[in-house]
Design an enzyme around this catalytic site. Structure first.
Site: not given
Length: 671
Positions: A116, A200, A275, A288, A348
């Protein structure tokens, strides 16, 4: 084309690849760990080879074992699927050295784009729009905080070798950077064998939109349009669609051109995904590149008419792309949901267990609607703690987006899964969400629409009427069936009270039912606070069927039915409710029954999901404040930090690192 293909993966993607290989006449080889010896992909393949223990590091991530399996079976090529070794350049090189074809991009492209940090540098060099950030190696949490201060909050901490939401954290403060940096490195190490992370700028309220690219070994690269993947939780996609309701033709062309330019810059020669994050003004920034087949590839297949696995096999075999960019046409709309073994009512968190019942909805083509299921499980199988909690992917296609969404809502209602908690009720509610239906999305969608977490909605309106009618109809059918029992006592025929009271959770509704066992039951619903309602049910349901399918006043319905003591537990459009049907006298008597009081567990820290205790951050006698980290539990390859909900003192520690715990197992006791 290859005569024999080994699939270096498991679950639904292994089954998906096997289906295409079978259609092309290619023999298939499955590999499996101890946990997967009875898995569906093992049964589907022509051959299957055991590769070791349940832990991925000792089986699916062991390059030598995969290559040995390929050599033993005579497989000419290996398809890695997604995850595991799919983006590991060392794996592609090892296969090349063994004379086995890797069905994916060349090792140099994987290395360039799979990292990445390096991919962002290459993207900037290729004049692709990128997000501000620090792309160097970060030594420790202290340096991470310093870098985050320079970039400005919020920031995204990401694993360099990561994917699928693993090793990824959003931090809004220095404290969150310190915690997130440590967790990201740990997750990255356990999931990918590489603990490097970078930081980032986190673009707030972004859309996550990606471009599918396809290249061959002759220098040709095209794109197949975009996919909208903005609905996520914990940075992992939950719902995907193609095309995006937000992207116009001009933006699509610009994003596609940049994606193709980047792919060409690294000599990309397979299916891959570039992406982007896109802001409200349609400005887009490179995020990425995933150098593999994406989980959500089926939506692209349905709107383009292509089989991406077949395209990958053709490219790996040295064939040129059959399509030019001008030949790519997007038609209709496709929606995909990921069905996970997780409890949406517990934020979740993962859920595991045996598939006691697994009954998918009706699949195939019906009119202009296509319903597809990519699944790697079957009834009686088990969802293991060792791997990703995804059970299946359900995909619908229609000429318009709204029609595809409507089809998805109906398919989810008819999808019956029992044995553990899953996210189908949540997905069903989401399909009826107005903001989703209007296409007003961002990666914060779930957090904004469900700020208090997911709670199944209470029955109201049409949903309430349908649930009342179904409960009353089932009770009416049960009464009629009892009339048919032979050798009953002589005397007056049994007469059942015409008027009944349907107990719908805490709600009570008076009803009168008419109809026979022919599937047409007329239910008259009398409400105390609303005008009388008459609902006509037409159905083919019979006792033992998991789904009550038919129509209510001509509108198609699919209500899941689970027998409980003296009633049924019904699920419809995400609403889950226990129903019982009584006579007026039974209702009077039932109201006198004492209510069961739940025990007070507030003095205990309970394990919210089945998992492994990684570490404890406290000791007995220690004072903790609300928000303090107490311990870390790993489940389904994700580390979960459990924090104190209030100020307290730790009285007793009842678990230790390395312990495997069930849901609601006691970890700590507070004074």
């Amino acid at each position: 084309m290859f005569a024999k293909l080994l699939i270096a993966n498991r679950g639904e993607i292994a089954c998906r690849i096997i289906r295409t290989a079978r259609r092309l006449g290619i023999k298939t080889v499955a590999v499996y760990s101890d946990a997967d010896r009875d898995a569906l992909h093992v049964d589907m393949a022509d051959e299957a080879v055991p590769i070791g223990p349940s832990q991925a590091a000792q089986s699916y991530l062991d390059i030598n074992k995969i290559i040995a399996a390929a050599k033993t079976t005579g497989a000419e090529a290996v398809h890695p699927g997604y995850g595991f070794l799919s983006e590991n350049p060392a794996f592609a090189l090892a296969l090349e050295g063994a004379g086995i074809v890797f069905v994916g991009p060349n090792p140099k492209a994987i290395e360039a784009m799979g990292d990445k940090i390096e991919s962002k540098k290459l993207a900037a060099k290729a004049k692709v729009s990128t997000v501000p950030g620090h792309l160097g190696v970060i030594k420790d949490a202290k340096e991470a905080v310093k870098i985050a201060d320079q970039i400005g909050y919020p920031v995204m901490i990401k694993a360099s070798a990561g994917g699928g939401g693993k090793g990824m954290r959003i931090a809004y403060s220095r404290k969150e950077v310190e915690e997130g940096f440590t967790s990201s490195k740990s997750e990255a190490k356990s999931s990918f064998g590489d603990d490097r992370v970078f930081i980032e700028k986190y673009v707030e309220e972004p859309r996550h939109i990606e471009i599918q690219v396809l290249g061959d070994k002759h220098g040709n690269v095209i794109h197949l349009g975009e996919r909208e993947c903005s609905i996520q939780r914990r940075n992992q996609k939950v719902v995907e669609e193609a095309p995006s309701p937000f992207v116009d033709a001009k933006t699509r062309e610009a994003m596609g051109a940049q994606a193709v330019a980047l792919a060409k810059a690294v000599g990309y020669d397979s299916a891959g995904t570039v992406e982007f994050i896109v802001d409200k003004d349609r400005n887009f920034f490179f995020l990425e590149m995933n150098t593999r087949l994406q989980v959500e590839h089926p939506v692209t297949e349905l709107v383009t008419g292509l089989d991406l696995v077949e395209e990958m096999l053709n490219v790996a075999a040295g064939k040129k792309l059959a399509l030019k960019q001008k030949d790519v046409k997007l038609k209709g709309s496709a929606v995909e949901v990921r069905v996970y073994a997780e409890d949406p009512t517990r934020n979740f968190l993962p859920s595991t267990g045996r598939l006691v019942r697994y009954r998918p909805p009706k699949l195939g083509i019906e009119g202009d609607v296509i319903t597809r299921l990519d699944s790697g499980v079957e009834e009686g199988g088990e969802i293991s703690v060792y791997y990703d909690p995804m059970i299946a992917k359900l995909i619908t296609y229609a000429p318009t987006r709204l029609k595809a969404i409507e089809a998805m809502g109906g398919a989810l209602d008819a999808f019956a899964i029992d044995g553990f908690r899953h996210n189908i009720p949540f997905l069903s509610v989401l399909m009826r969400n107005e903001r989703w239906r209007e296409g007003r999305l961002s990666t914060k969608f779930i957090a904004e629409e469900f700020p208090e977490g997911f709670r199944p909605p209470k029955p109201s309106g049409h949903v309430r009427d349908v649930l009342v009618a179904v409960a009353a109809a089932i009770d009416h059918m049960s009464n009629q069936r009892r009339r048919l029992i032979t050798q009953q006592m002589q005397g007056e025929p049994v007469r059942f009270a015409e008027k009944r009271i349907v107990e719908l959770g805490e709600d009570r509704v008076r009803v009168t039912v008419a109809g026979e066992l022919d599937g047409n039951a007329k239910v008259f619903v009398y409400g105390d606070e609303e005008p009388d309602r008459r609902i006509t049910l037409s159905h083919s349901w019979w006792f033992g069927m998991p789904v009550f399918e038919g129509t209510a006043d001509g509108v198609p319905i699919a209500v899941q039915v689970r027998p409980i003591l003296n009633g049924c537990h019904l699920t419809y459009q995400g609403v889950e409710v226990s129903t019982r049907v009584f006579t007026e006298r039974e209702t009077e008597l039932a109201s006198q029954m004492p209510a069961k009081v739940k025990p007070d567990m507030s003095k205990f820290l309970l394990c919210p999901m089945p998992g492994l205790v990684v570490s404890l951050a406290v000791s007995e006698g220690q004072e903790v404040a609300a928000g303090d980290a107490l311990c870390v539990v790993e489940a389904m390859k994700m580390e979960n930090v459990l924090k104190a909900e209030r100020d307290a003192k730790v009285a007793k520690i009842l678990a230790k690192p390395g312990d495997s715990l069930n849901v609601d197992a006691v970890i700590l006791e507070f004074a």
